[in-house]
Enzyme design. Structure first.
Site, PDB file in Angstrom:
ATOM      1  N   LYS A 141     -10.060  -6.492 -39.543  1.00 37.98           N
ATOM      2  CA  LYS A 141     -10.483  -6.179 -38.180  1.00 37.98           C
ATOM      3  C   LYS A 141      -9.260  -6.220 -37.278  1.00 37.98           C
ATOM      4  O   LYS A 141      -8.624  -7.264 -37.116  1.00 37.98           O
ATOM      5  CB  LYS A 141     -11.540  -7.178 -37.706  1.00 37.98           C
ATOM      6  CG  LYS A 141     -12.065  -6.865 -36.320  1.00 37.98           C
ATOM      7  CD  LYS A 141     -13.247  -7.745 -35.991  1.00 37.98           C
ATOM      8  CE  LYS A 141     -13.754  -7.473 -34.598  1.00 37.98           C
ATOM      9  NZ  LYS A 141     -14.854  -8.379 -34.246  1.00 37.98           N
TER      10      LYS A 141
ATOM     11  N   ARG B 152     -17.636  -4.071 -25.324  1.00 43.33           N
ATOM     12  CA  ARG B 152     -17.502  -5.212 -24.407  1.00 43.33           C
ATOM     13  C   ARG B 152     -18.473  -5.058 -23.238  1.00 43.33           C
ATOM     14  O   ARG B 152     -18.973  -6.034 -22.706  1.00 43.33           O
ATOM     15  CB  ARG B 152     -16.052  -5.335 -23.937  1.00 43.33           C
ATOM     16  CG  ARG B 152     -15.048  -5.432 -25.102  1.00 43.33           C
ATOM     17  CD  ARG B 152     -14.518  -6.818 -25.335  1.00 43.33           C
ATOM     18  NE  ARG B 152     -13.835  -6.918 -26.627  1.00 43.33           N
ATOM     19  CZ  ARG B 152     -12.503  -6.944 -26.806  1.00 43.33           C
ATOM     20  NH1 ARG B 152     -11.699  -6.889 -25.752  1.00 43.33           N
ATOM     21  NH2 ARG B 152     -11.989  -7.057 -28.015  1.00 43.33           N
TER      22      ARG B 152
ATOM     23  N   ARG C 136      -7.458 -10.638 -28.164  1.00 45.63           N
ATOM     24  CA  ARG C 136      -7.761 -11.389 -29.385  1.00 45.63           C
ATOM     25  C   ARG C 136      -6.623 -11.299 -30.396  1.00 45.63           C
ATOM     26  O   ARG C 136      -6.835 -11.384 -31.594  1.00 45.63           O
ATOM     27  CB  ARG C 136      -9.032 -10.823 -30.028  1.00 45.63           C
ATOM     28  CG  ARG C 136     -10.254 -10.742 -29.115  1.00 45.63           C
ATOM     29  CD  ARG C 136     -11.503 -10.587 -29.960  1.00 45.63           C
ATOM     30  NE  ARG C 136     -12.661 -10.107 -29.223  1.00 45.63           N
ATOM     31  CZ  ARG C 136     -13.404 -10.844 -28.401  1.00 45.63           C
ATOM     32  NH1 ARG C 136     -13.078 -12.095 -28.169  1.00 45.63           N
ATOM     33  NH2 ARG C 136     -14.456 -10.332 -27.808  1.00 45.63           N
TER      34      ARG C 136
ATOM     35  N   SER D 274     -17.376   1.378 -31.082  1.00 44.98           N
ATOM     36  CA  SER D 274     -17.876   1.929 -29.822  1.00 44.98           C
ATOM     37  C   SER D 274     -16.948   2.968 -29.200  1.00 44.98           C
ATOM     38  O   SER D 274     -17.390   4.005 -28.714  1.00 44.98           O
ATOM     39  CB  SER D 274     -18.132   0.778 -28.842  1.00 44.98           C
ATOM     40  OG  SER D 274     -16.949   0.022 -28.638  1.00 44.98           O
TER      41      SER D 274
ATOM     42  N   LYS E 243     -12.455  -2.170 -39.869  1.00 47.24           N
ATOM     43  CA  LYS E 243     -12.862  -1.878 -38.506  1.00 47.24           C
ATOM     44  C   LYS E 243     -11.655  -1.836 -37.595  1.00 47.24           C
ATOM     45  O   LYS E 243     -10.831  -2.751 -37.689  1.00 47.24           O
ATOM     46  CB  LYS E 243     -13.813  -3.003 -38.078  1.00 47.24           C
ATOM     47  CG  LYS E 243     -14.329  -2.905 -36.689  1.00 47.24           C
ATOM     48  CD  LYS E 243     -15.192  -4.101 -36.434  1.00 47.24           C
ATOM     49  CE  LYS E 243     -15.620  -4.030 -34.998  1.00 47.24           C
ATOM     50  NZ  LYS E 243     -16.359  -5.194 -34.608  1.00 47.24           N
TER      51      LYS E 243
HETATM   52  C1  PBG Z   1     -17.227  -9.397 -32.267  1.00 43.47           C
HETATM   53  C2  PBG Z   1     -17.397  -7.931 -32.433  1.00 43.47           C
HETATM   54  C3  PBG Z   1     -16.791  -6.916 -31.689  1.00 43.47           C
HETATM   55  C4  PBG Z   1     -17.261  -5.710 -32.202  1.00 43.47           C
HETATM   56  C5  PBG Z   1     -18.141  -6.016 -33.222  1.00 43.47           C
HETATM   57  N1  PBG Z   1     -18.197  -7.399 -33.371  1.00 43.47           N
HETATM   58  C6  PBG Z   1     -15.929  -6.992 -30.492  1.00 43.47           C
HETATM   59  C7  PBG Z   1     -14.595  -7.564 -30.559  1.00 43.47           C
HETATM   60  O1  PBG Z   1     -14.081  -7.945 -31.615  1.00 43.47           O
HETATM   61  O2  PBG Z   1     -14.013  -7.658 -29.488  1.00 43.47           O
HETATM   62  C8  PBG Z   1     -16.870  -4.359 -31.710  1.00 43.47           C
HETATM   63  C9  PBG Z   1     -17.753  -3.243 -32.128  1.00 43.47           C
HETATM   64  C10 PBG Z   1     -17.564  -1.980 -31.403  1.00 43.47           C
HETATM   65  O3  PBG Z   1     -16.616  -1.783 -30.625  1.00 43.47           O
HETATM   66  O4  PBG Z   1     -18.405  -1.084 -31.591  1.00 43.47           O
HETATM   67  N2  PBG Z   1     -18.457 -10.071 -32.292  1.00 43.47           N
END
Ligand code: PBG
Length: 327
Positions: free
Chosen positions: A197, A207, A218, A275, A249
């Site tokens: 990730k 968000r 992060r 997203s 991801k």
């Molecule tokens: C964290 C999480 C995130 C996403 C899925 N799980 C956000 C992040 O890591 O900031 C992002 C998914 C997306 O952008 O569609 N719980």
């Protein structure tokens, strides 16, 4: 040579011929739809940066889950948006927290007709928006966070979830989750590890969807987009710790990573079309700059071709409906 020796165009002449020789198909059974449920809503609320997506009420979530099953999707990944947050993210562990309630609702509604999954992470529940607990200095405390994930995993299993998706990028999160589930009597709950990730700009609309409280970023726990070999290390660790499936991801900007991970492991590999990937295509289509349906299906096909067997996508339900009549 006076004429072409080989004519690859022969196999592209008709739709029937192209269908015959197609190397990659997207099957609805391999699509997973992420869904958001917000505590206290009585009506679903649109998410402006994810056109067509909503924060669900408990009621609308149940209906959407049924619709997803009817479309034939392989799974539903649930995210909860609580109405209040604290430094410990205790709403994620509380059996009456919105995500655990939503798991029970969806499982009661659809049972085993699809695979019900839940995000195993604290960021939706913490007042500071980080995926873990903080030290007094404001660092994300890896090992204290693991203990919270263990409790959260057991709460989600008790609510009836089939698969948990640890997504916080803490070291050791898969092993701790596996051990906690086994010790609590849930050996059959599977772990879909967000093994790879990246600290990505493409999470922007998410968000908004979860009303993230995050300030800063992060980058001390999510990966540097520049790195590929590091991802193979992450995947190797997660498989060794007991991950049943691993995920990469975001998706489209990381097809090389999807492909390398596919080659490295023999567990199912998932990709999360996040997203921002969805929002880019939706926004371009809304401007008339791109053919929305073709871009959607092309992006999903590309993820499959790169080696993702499972795809998490906000288009899952619509794509499943389109694809059913395609082949
Ligand atoms: C964290 C999480 C995130 C996403 C899925 N799980 C956000 C992040 O890591 O900031 C992002 C998914 C997306 O952008 O569609 N719980």
């Amino acid at each position: 040579m006076p004429y072409p020796q080989m004519r690859p165009r022969r196999l592209r002449r008709t739709a029937a011929m192209r269908r015959l020789v197609s190397e990659t198909r997207v099957d609805p059974a391999e699509l997973v739809v992420p869904m958001f449920v917000k505590e206290g809503l009585t009506e679903p609320r649109p998410i402006s940066s994810l056109p067509g997506m909503v924060q669900h009420s408990r009621d609308s979530l149940r209906k959407a889950a049924v619709e997803a099953v009817q479309a034939g999707v392989g799974g539903i990944m649930l995210f909860g948006v609580p109405s209040s947050r604290d430094a410990h993210g205790s709403g994620g562990i509380d059996p009456n927290g919105i995500l655990n309630v939503a798991i029970r609702d969806v499982v009661a509604e659809v049972g085993d007709a699809t695979v019900v999954m839940s995000d195993l992470c604290l960021d939706e529940f913490t007042s500071h928006g980080h995926c873990g607990l903080l030290t007094p200095d404001g660092e994300v405390d890896n090992d204290a966070t693991l203990a919270a994930y263990a409790e959260m995993a057991v709460a989600q299993a008790a609510a009836g979830v089939g698969v948990v998706g640890p997504s916080g990028m803490m070291d050791g999160q898969v092993g701790v989750t596996r051990r906690a589930l086994d010790a609590a009597g849930y050996p059959d709950v599977a772990v879909l590890a967000y093994a790879v990730k990246y600290a990505s700009a493409f999470y922007g609309p998410f968000r908004e969807a979860v009303e993230s409280a995050l300030e800063g970023d992060r980058r001390t726990y999510q990966q540097d987009p520049a790195n590929l070999r590091e991802s193979l290390r992450e995947v190797e660790l997660d498989v060794a710790e007991g991950a049943d499936m691993v995920m990469v991801k975001p998706g489209l900007p990381y097809l090389d990573v999807v492909s390398a991970v596919r080659a490295a492991v023999d567990v199912p590999v998932a990709a999360y079309q996040v997203s921002g990937e969805y929002a880019m295509i939706e926004a371009a289509a809304a401007n008339g700059w791109i053919d929305r349906e073709r871009a959607m299906l092309e992006s999903l096909t590309s993820l499959r071709r790169a080696g993702a067997q499972i795809i998490l996508t906000y288009w899952a339900v619509e794509a499943a409906q389109l694809l059913r009549h395609r082949y």
